[in-house]
Every structure is written in structure tokens, then in C-alpha cells.
Scaffold this motif. Sequence first.
Motif, PDB file in Angstrom:
ATOM      1  N   PRO A 167      -6.039  -4.497  -7.745  1.00  0.00           N
ATOM      2  CA  PRO A 167      -4.929  -3.552  -7.918  1.00  0.00           C
ATOM      3  C   PRO A 167      -5.394  -2.105  -8.083  1.00  0.00           C
ATOM      4  O   PRO A 167      -4.689  -1.185  -7.658  1.00  0.00           O
ATOM      5  N   LEU A 180      -6.018  -0.733  -4.672  1.00  0.00           N
ATOM      6  CA  LEU A 180      -4.737  -0.588  -3.998  1.00  0.00           C
ATOM      7  C   LEU A 180      -3.947   0.581  -4.572  1.00  0.00           C
ATOM      8  O   LEU A 180      -3.307   1.341  -3.842  1.00  0.00           O
ATOM      9  N   ASP A 230      -3.043   3.069  -1.686  1.00  0.00           N
ATOM     10  CA  ASP A 230      -1.660   2.995  -1.216  1.00  0.00           C
ATOM     11  C   ASP A 230      -0.749   2.549  -2.360  1.00  0.00           C
ATOM     12  O   ASP A 230      -0.293   1.406  -2.398  1.00  0.00           O
ATOM     13  N   PRO A 231      -0.500   3.454  -3.310  1.00  0.00           N
ATOM     14  CA  PRO A 231       0.279   3.073  -4.494  1.00  0.00           C
ATOM     15  C   PRO A 231       1.675   2.549  -4.130  1.00  0.00           C
ATOM     16  O   PRO A 231       2.191   1.665  -4.804  1.00  0.00           O
ATOM     17  N   GLY A 232       2.238   3.096  -3.052  1.00  0.00           N
ATOM     18  CA  GLY A 232       3.569   2.650  -2.653  1.00  0.00           C
ATOM     19  C   GLY A 232       3.555   1.179  -2.261  1.00  0.00           C
ATOM     20  O   GLY A 232       4.460   0.420  -2.614  1.00  0.00           O
ATOM     21  N   PHE A 233       2.505   0.771  -1.558  1.00  0.00           N
ATOM     22  CA  PHE A 233       2.409  -0.628  -1.148  1.00  0.00           C
ATOM     23  C   PHE A 233       2.264  -1.526  -2.376  1.00  0.00           C
ATOM     24  O   PHE A 233       2.899  -2.575  -2.470  1.00  0.00           O
ATOM     25  N   LEU A 234       1.440  -1.097  -3.324  1.00  0.00           N
ATOM     26  CA  LEU A 234       1.256  -1.904  -4.539  1.00  0.00           C
ATOM     27  C   LEU A 234       2.597  -2.082  -5.249  1.00  0.00           C
ATOM     28  O   LEU A 234       2.928  -3.188  -5.683  1.00  0.00           O
ATOM     29  N   ARG A 235       3.379  -1.004  -5.335  1.00  0.00           N
ATOM     30  CA  ARG A 235       4.698  -1.117  -5.959  1.00  0.00           C
ATOM     31  C   ARG A 235       5.567  -2.127  -5.232  1.00  0.00           C
ATOM     32  O   ARG A 235       6.340  -2.847  -5.840  1.00  0.00           O
ATOM     33  N   SER A 236       5.425  -2.183  -3.903  1.00  0.00           N
ATOM     34  CA  SER A 236       6.319  -3.048  -3.142  1.00  0.00           C
ATOM     35  C   SER A 236       5.924  -4.516  -3.247  1.00  0.00           C
ATOM     36  O   SER A 236       6.741  -5.385  -3.001  1.00  0.00           O
ATOM     37  N   VAL A 237       4.680  -4.817  -3.621  1.00  0.00           N
ATOM     38  CA  VAL A 237       4.305  -6.228  -3.712  1.00  0.00           C
ATOM     39  C   VAL A 237       4.099  -6.711  -5.143  1.00  0.00           C
ATOM     40  O   VAL A 237       3.979  -7.909  -5.377  1.00  0.00           O
ATOM     41  N   SER A 238       4.040  -5.804  -6.105  1.00  0.00           N
ATOM     42  CA  SER A 238       3.645  -6.249  -7.435  1.00  0.00           C
ATOM     43  C   SER A 238       4.043  -5.222  -8.488  1.00  0.00           C
ATOM     44  O   SER A 238       4.252  -4.048  -8.179  1.00  0.00           O
ATOM     45  N   ASN A 239       4.119  -5.668  -9.726  1.00  0.00           N
ATOM     46  CA  ASN A 239       4.387  -4.743 -10.821  1.00  0.00           C
ATOM     47  C   ASN A 239       3.102  -4.337 -11.528  1.00  0.00           C
ATOM     48  O   ASN A 239       3.138  -3.788 -12.617  1.00  0.00           O
ATOM     49  N   ALA A 240       1.971  -4.623 -10.904  1.00  0.00           N
ATOM     50  CA  ALA A 240       0.696  -4.406 -11.579  1.00  0.00           C
ATOM     51  C   ALA A 240       0.281  -2.933 -11.628  1.00  0.00           C
ATOM     52  O   ALA A 240      -0.657  -2.578 -12.328  1.00  0.00           O
ATOM     53  N   HIS A 255       9.767  -8.495  -4.226  1.00  0.00           N
ATOM     54  CA  HIS A 255       8.386  -8.552  -3.750  1.00  0.00           C
ATOM     55  C   HIS A 255       8.220  -9.415  -2.499  1.00  0.00           C
ATOM     56  O   HIS A 255       7.119  -9.618  -2.019  1.00  0.00           O
ATOM     57  N   GLU A 287       1.915   8.347   2.159  1.00  0.00           N
ATOM     58  CA  GLU A 287       1.408   7.994   0.842  1.00  0.00           C
ATOM     59  C   GLU A 287       0.003   7.388   0.843  1.00  0.00           C
ATOM     60  O   GLU A 287      -0.600   7.205  -0.211  1.00  0.00           O
ATOM     61  N   ILE A 288      -0.534   7.070   2.008  1.00  0.00           N
ATOM     62  CA  ILE A 288      -1.849   6.426   2.042  1.00  0.00           C
ATOM     63  C   ILE A 288      -2.974   7.451   1.972  1.00  0.00           C
ATOM     64  O   ILE A 288      -2.961   8.448   2.678  1.00  0.00           O
ATOM     65  N   MET A 314      -4.945  -6.770   2.192  1.00  0.00           N
ATOM     66  CA  MET A 314      -3.985  -6.557   1.110  1.00  0.00           C
ATOM     67  C   MET A 314      -2.633  -7.195   1.404  1.00  0.00           C
ATOM     68  O   MET A 314      -1.855  -7.466   0.498  1.00  0.00           O
ATOM     69  N   TRP A 351      -1.541 -10.246  -0.582  1.00  0.00           N
ATOM     70  CA  TRP A 351      -1.379 -10.127  -2.025  1.00  0.00           C
ATOM     71  C   TRP A 351      -0.536 -11.263  -2.616  1.00  0.00           C
ATOM     72  O   TRP A 351      -0.878 -11.853  -3.625  1.00  0.00           O
TER      73      TRP A 351
END
Lengths: 292, 246
Positions: free
Chosen positions: A164, A167, A171-181, B68, B78-79, B93, B96
Amino acid sequence: MSTLYDALIGPFVEFEFMRRALVGMLALALGAGPVGVFLMLRRMSLMGDAMAHAILPGAALGFLLAGGLSLFAMTAGGVIAGFTVAMGAGLVARATDLKEDASLAAFYLISLALGVLIVSVKGSNIDLLHVLFGSVLALDNATLMTLAAFATVSLFVLAILWRPLVLECVDPGFLRSVSNAGAPTHLAFLALVVLNLVGGFHALGTLMAVGLMMLPAAAARFWAADLTRMVIIAILLALLSGVSGLLLSYHTGAPSGPSIILVAGLFYLFSLALGPVGGLRRKFVPGRHLEA
Amino acid sequence: MAAVLSFRNLTLGYDRHPAVHHLDGSVNEGALLAVIGPNGAGKSTLLKGIVGALTPLAGAIERKPLAHDIAYLPQIAEIDRSFPISVYDLVSMGLWRRSGLLGGIGQKESDLIRQAVATVGLQGFEDRTIGTLSGGQMQRALFARLLLQDARLILLDEPFVSLDTRTVSDLLEIIARWHREQRTVLAVLHDNEIVKEKFPETLLLAREPVAWGPTREVLHAENLLRARRMCEAFDDHAVVCKDDAA
């Protein structure tokens, strides 16, 4: 042969305080190396400096309350002050439009002013040089255990949060979209920064501790294009700076903290000039262009 | 057919100003929906609302898949492309949901990743860092990541901006494949030719919904003209919207 032994190995064999310093530097390098690399990649290289200023008042307060150089009081004070500032800044950055650097600046300045105020109101003529410059040559067992504990925690937390954290940087936006981590990862990372700086100030002082975090990281950038390799190189460079700095200080009588950081600085300049990845050599001696 | 998404009098926006105003309707499972409209029409805002990044000012979005379980491709900004990470790692990724925080990437996962990379035409690029990719190659890599996410609902925000025709047609083929697999796809687009040719259903948005239905009925000159007129700047002195009281 024997001169080489005397120069490089003898001091550590002969003196216990040198061996302790060596172990301390190993512990610091293991934690500070990777944390520094992530700080650099998040474009927060100066955050370490700000955090060091935030920690200083906490450590000073611990010093005052304990009435002297108490390992526990100063560590606790530093950690509490650092966590408060880091969490406050991190939460504000995530919840509002203010960017992380600005919110951090706001919180650390409040902490610093508060610290200076407390120290001057107390009016005691305390020797805070220890906090400013550390004492890598006088690490007792308890301090060494603290440094080792911080390094262990850092490595475990990094191992768990690696995915995480990467990630969250890429790509913080992607992390938000798949997880709350995202948010817990971000805050845990800031906590690691604090922990490593507090560990560092016992050995090198609050301001020099940042040097061991950022200089090897910045130097490693010029040797590797891959994150894992960059982290390993940063750890090795931090350790190498520690060893060489200790020897330099042993042989010349120069203070050890600044010697270590200066050696790290030399490694950085060397990497900047000669490192194969995106350094000066690449810019000024690019070589002839390839066919495809 | 069951609705995957339902909007009930949905208003989304920023600082109380609506960017999507009173949207009603639903998206059926397996739909291939183009969202079009002028700049500032609320298209990206709508996608942000669907993934839950933005809380509605009024009304509601009902989502069948969990937040999710949506694959979302935002506009590229944003990348951090200077981050030292390989194409392989970026694409991985997408797993995930399957591998989570600590799950390993084994032989099976590795095969899936390589397969996805090959599907988007990036074989041989696995070990390259993302900073060395061109714009089109980067978008291909992100589509590979979307493939691995294996989501039932896929949201694409302007996926074809500044791509050449070959890349666009390759990526359209992947979208068509998702459509055949009965996945639901929403794409924000600007090229009406692509919309006409490939997207059976279209929502024309100009802050307020102008038209929503079969593409050839929506893409009428008068609709497009209306959309262009309706999309004005925020009014700093706007009063509270009357419809909410009703």
C-alpha cells in the motif's frame, strides 16, 4: 597490511565504545535508509528537517521534566511531540485542501514555538547540546536497545505496508478505489519517520539525524532505477557513512555526528557526479545515440 | 435486466454548487454507456460520485457492486510517473482484491499479469519503468491493470485523450470484450464518432441531464446545441435550489 588493520578494524576491536557506535549506526541505517527513500520519492525530503524541529521541543520537555538526560523521558517526549505533529499534519492534508507540506509547516512551527517558550519560561540553564548533536560515542545499553527496537519495528512495519505504501506514492487515487488502506498507511509511515528521527537524535542529534535519512536516499537515486535496489543501496550507503564517519572521527578527533553526515554528503556528491542513473555524467557525457 | 446503478434525483457538486444536477435513471447490468457533454458538464464528477469519492449534495446513488468492486480509470494526472516502478509491478496492482495487503504473487498470478500485459500489446515492456513509457503505452498499461481487476463495473474517464488511432482501436477492442463478458462499462468520451460506432447507449450531460437513451437518438444536433448552451460557469450568488424543497 597492519596499517590498514589499524586504520579500519583496530579501533573497533580495541574500544568497546566504537563497537557500540557501530551497532548503533547499523540499527539507524536499517530504519533510516528505506524511510528516507520513500520520503524522497514522495517529494518530502525536507519533511525530515521539519519533523526534527517538531521533535526537539518534546525532547527538551522530557529533559526538563526528568531533570536531566533521561533516555525514557526524552524519547517519550520526542515521540509524543513528533506523533502529534505528524498525525495532525497528515490528517489535515487528507481531510482538507491544504497540501501536506503546508500543514506540516503549520504544525511543526507551533510545536517549535511551544518548545522554545517552555524552555525559556523554565529558565533553567540546561545543556541541550546532547539533543542537538547527539552522542554516538557514548551509547549505553538502554539506548542501543532502543535504537535496535526502533529499527526492528521499522523493518516489520515496512514489510507489512510495502504494497500500500508504494501504491499510495504512485497512484493514491487507485489505492482509494480498491482499498481503505490509504490513510492508515500514510499515518503509519509518518509515525516511522518520527520513530527513526527520535532514534537518530540519541546518536547524531535531531538535526544530523535527518542527514542519515536523506543523504543516502538521494545518493541511491543515482545508482538504481528500481525501488527495491534503491532501498538496499540507501541502507548500505548509510551504514558505510556510519563506519567511515566513526573512523574519521576516531583518527582526527573531529566530532563524530557531523563526521558521519559529512561522509554521507561526500557519497552523495560522488553519486551525483558518477552515478549511472540520471546523474551529471548522464547529462554531460551522454555517449553516442543508439540505433533503436 | 437488473440495474447495476440507479441515480435518484442525484445532485453532486463542490462547495454546494451543483456540477451534476437532478440526475435520474439507471444503468442496467451489461450496459455499454457513453457519457458525453461539454467541458465542465459534470462527467468526471459523476464518475467520482459513483466510486464514492464524492458524497452527493442531494439525492442518492444506489450501487449493486461494492465500492471496491468497481474498476475506475481516472483522468491520468494523479499517477506519479517518476516513481521507480516497473510496468509489471504497476499492472500487478490490479490483483489487489485477490492478493490484498500481504498475499503473494505466485506463478498463477504472474501468468495472469503477463497475459494482461500481452493483451494490451505491451509484451517486452514488463521490466521497463513507467517513466520511460509514452502516453499511449502508459494508457495500455493502465488498461492491463483494469483487466486484472476483473470488476463487474468499469468506469473510464476520457480514456482516449491524445492517443493515436491504433491505440484507440486496440483499447476499444478491450472494451468490446468487456461488453461481451456482460460487464457494465461507463466511459466519458469526447469523440462522437467513436460513441456512434461503438456505444449503444449514451448519456448527454450538461450539468443537468440533456438526454439519455439509445445513442442515435441522443446524438441529435438540437440536443448537442442545448447541451452547449446549458453549461455555464458557477454563479457565486446562486440561491438555494428550489427543487430540493419540493
